[in-house]
Scaffold this active site. Structure first.
Site, PDB file in Angstrom:
ATOM      1  N   HIS A 212      -9.930  45.230  27.311  1.00  0.00           N
ATOM      2  CA  HIS A 212      -9.034  44.084  27.415  1.00  0.00           C
ATOM      3  C   HIS A 212      -8.416  44.097  28.802  1.00  0.00           C
ATOM      4  O   HIS A 212      -7.745  45.048  29.188  1.00  0.00           O
ATOM      5  CB  HIS A 212      -7.940  44.124  26.351  1.00  0.00           C
ATOM      6  CG  HIS A 212      -7.045  42.920  26.383  1.00  0.00           C
ATOM      7  ND1 HIS A 212      -7.289  41.797  25.609  1.00  0.00           N
ATOM      8  CD2 HIS A 212      -5.933  42.640  27.107  1.00  0.00           C
ATOM      9  CE1 HIS A 212      -6.360  40.892  25.852  1.00  0.00           C
ATOM     10  NE2 HIS A 212      -5.527  41.380  26.753  1.00  0.00           N
ATOM     11  N   CYS A 213      -8.645  43.035  29.562  1.00  0.00           N
ATOM     12  CA  CYS A 213      -8.184  42.975  30.946  1.00  0.00           C
ATOM     13  C   CYS A 213      -6.904  42.150  31.021  1.00  0.00           C
ATOM     14  O   CYS A 213      -6.924  40.938  30.760  1.00  0.00           O
ATOM     15  CB  CYS A 213      -9.261  42.355  31.836  1.00  0.00           C
ATOM     16  SG  CYS A 213      -8.792  42.269  33.581  1.00  0.00           S
ATOM     17  N   PRO A 214      -5.768  42.751  31.383  1.00  0.00           N
ATOM     18  CA  PRO A 214      -4.531  41.964  31.502  1.00  0.00           C
ATOM     19  C   PRO A 214      -4.569  40.984  32.662  1.00  0.00           C
ATOM     20  O   PRO A 214      -3.859  39.979  32.651  1.00  0.00           O
ATOM     21  CB  PRO A 214      -3.453  43.032  31.698  1.00  0.00           C
ATOM     22  CG  PRO A 214      -4.170  44.212  32.257  1.00  0.00           C
ATOM     23  CD  PRO A 214      -5.544  44.180  31.657  1.00  0.00           C
ATOM     24  N   ASN A 217      -6.001  38.131  31.066  1.00  0.00           N
ATOM     25  CA  ASN A 217      -5.363  37.796  29.788  1.00  0.00           C
ATOM     26  C   ASN A 217      -6.428  37.474  28.749  1.00  0.00           C
ATOM     27  O   ASN A 217      -6.302  36.536  27.953  1.00  0.00           O
ATOM     28  CB  ASN A 217      -4.406  36.612  29.956  1.00  0.00           C
ATOM     29  CG  ASN A 217      -3.476  36.455  28.767  1.00  0.00           C
ATOM     30  OD1 ASN A 217      -3.167  37.424  28.070  1.00  0.00           O
ATOM     31  ND2 ASN A 217      -3.024  35.231  28.521  1.00  0.00           N
TER      32      ASN A 217
END
Length: 385
Positions: A212-214, A217
């Site tokens: 999951h890449c912040p 998002n």
């Protein structure tokens, strides 16, 4: 039983009164005699309860049975045969995971806004200060090269970032029951196809989940993995291009800023002072991002060459270590060779598609549905899922 004990006690008291007389009164007044009498009665009561037959359960036995049942009930709520130290640590850190997941979900919007803001500031500085210098000092062929290369990288960065943030990573179908699966998700309580993992931030299972890449998002999965890697690659190349192109301007701006602290300071117009600070900001930002994002890009390139994702890398290493202790060798079933892995990743089938699908913006879907995969291992090879 109670009548028997009552009759026994009455007989003992009558015999003591008949035999003891006044001495019995003196003995009855002694606290030691009272204590010994109570202990004898308690022991006799316990002996009579033990001698009982016919399936009757005493009060103390009933209490002990309730206590044992309560302990068993409490233990069944928080323990099973599959519980180990990892499960206990996960349960202990569950509040921490919840806080981190919610903060990451909320900060995702902030990180995306930050990426857009910083990228826009770099583009504006290049248009205002770098390109005018190139137009006035470089020959024509170098000007054409800078215009073509810079705008090519800009288009690819914007396209792939937009596609990576807006494209769903892909999720297992919930309305179909014939989906091939290797396990059941403990959170979704649905079948999990191969290479599928649960994202605690999105609260969904993701096909071929990488992470999951912040900064997006969004989760990186089967449908947007190519967009994510292409964005990292072209953003790194764009930062390297800006850093090299503005190197001489950065040195001049740095020297000018240093001389501004002299007494008396040199004469500089406000526009020159702003330009020097913007050039320094541009060079420091692009150089830092090129180093950090370049390392991340190389790491993902290594994973793609081996036919793995970030999650699978961790799982496969643990599985390889476990099998090595047993004298076996682990083989990644999704490794088809380096070049074939890159072809599968980019969806390239012919030579011309390296230009149209890799070097130019392309929104073609990835190969496969993300549920079934072509495996290179046989049925006897150990495989981690």
């Amino acid at each position: 039983m109670h009548e028997r004990i009552k009759a026994t006690l009455q007989g003992r008291v009558f015999r003591r009164r008949a035999a003891g007389g006044g001495g019995g009164m003196r003995l009855g007044s002694s606290w030691r005699w009272q204590l010994s009498r109570a202990m004898r009665l308690a022991l006799r009561w316990r002996r009579l309860c033990r001698l009982q037959k016919g399936g009757r359960v005493g009060g103390s036995s009933r209490l002990s049975e309730v206590w044992r049942y309560s302990r068993l009930l409490l233990r069944s709520l928080c323990y099973n045969s599959l519980t180990n130290s990892d499960t206990l640590l996960d349960c202990a850190f569950e509040p921490v995971y919840w806080i981190v997941d919610n903060i990451t979900r909320w900060f995702g919007v902030v990180f995306v806004s930050l990426v857009v803001l910083l990228t826009s500031s770099v583009v504006i500085i290049v248009y205002l200060f770098v390109l005018p210098t190139i137009f006035t000092t470089y020959p024509v062929h170098w000007i054409a090269w800078h215009l073509c290369c810079g705008h090519w990288l800009l288009v690819l960065v914007v396209f792939h970032y937009y596609k990576a943030t807006t494209t769903s990573p892909g999720h297992p179908p919930k309305d179909k029951r014939d989906v091939p699966s290797v396990s059941i998700c403990k959170r979704c309580i649905t079948p999990k196809p191969p290479r599928t993992h649960h994202c605690s931030i999105c609260s969904l299972c993701v096909l071929k989940m990488d992470h999951h890449c912040p900064w997006l998002n969004n989760c990186v999965g089967h449908l947007n993995h190519r967009y994510f890697f292409s964005f990292c690659l072209y953003m790194t190349l764009g930062c390297i291009y800006c850093s090299i192109s503005s190197r001489n301007l950065f040195l001049e701006a740095y020297n000018a800023v240093e001389t501004s602290f002299q007494t008396p300071p040199p004469d500089q117009s406000p526009r020159e002072s702003v330009a020097h600070k913007c050039i320094i900001f541009l060079w420091v930002l692009t150089s830092s991002v090129a180093v950090a994002l370049g390392g991340l890009t190389l790491w993902h390139a290594k994973l793609i060459s081996g036919g793995e994702t970030s999650v699978e890398r961790h799982i496969n290493r643990k599985e390889a270590r476990r099998l090595q202790e047993k004298g076996k060798v682990f083989r990644n079933p999704y490794h088809h060779g380096r070049m074939n892995n890159w072809r599968l990743f980019f969806g390239v089938e012919t030579r011309s598609q390296w230009l149209t699908r890799v070097l130019l913006p392309s929104s073609h879907p990835p190969r496969g549905d993300g549920i079934t995969w072509d495996c290179t291992s046989t049925s006897g090879d150990p495989v981690a899922i």
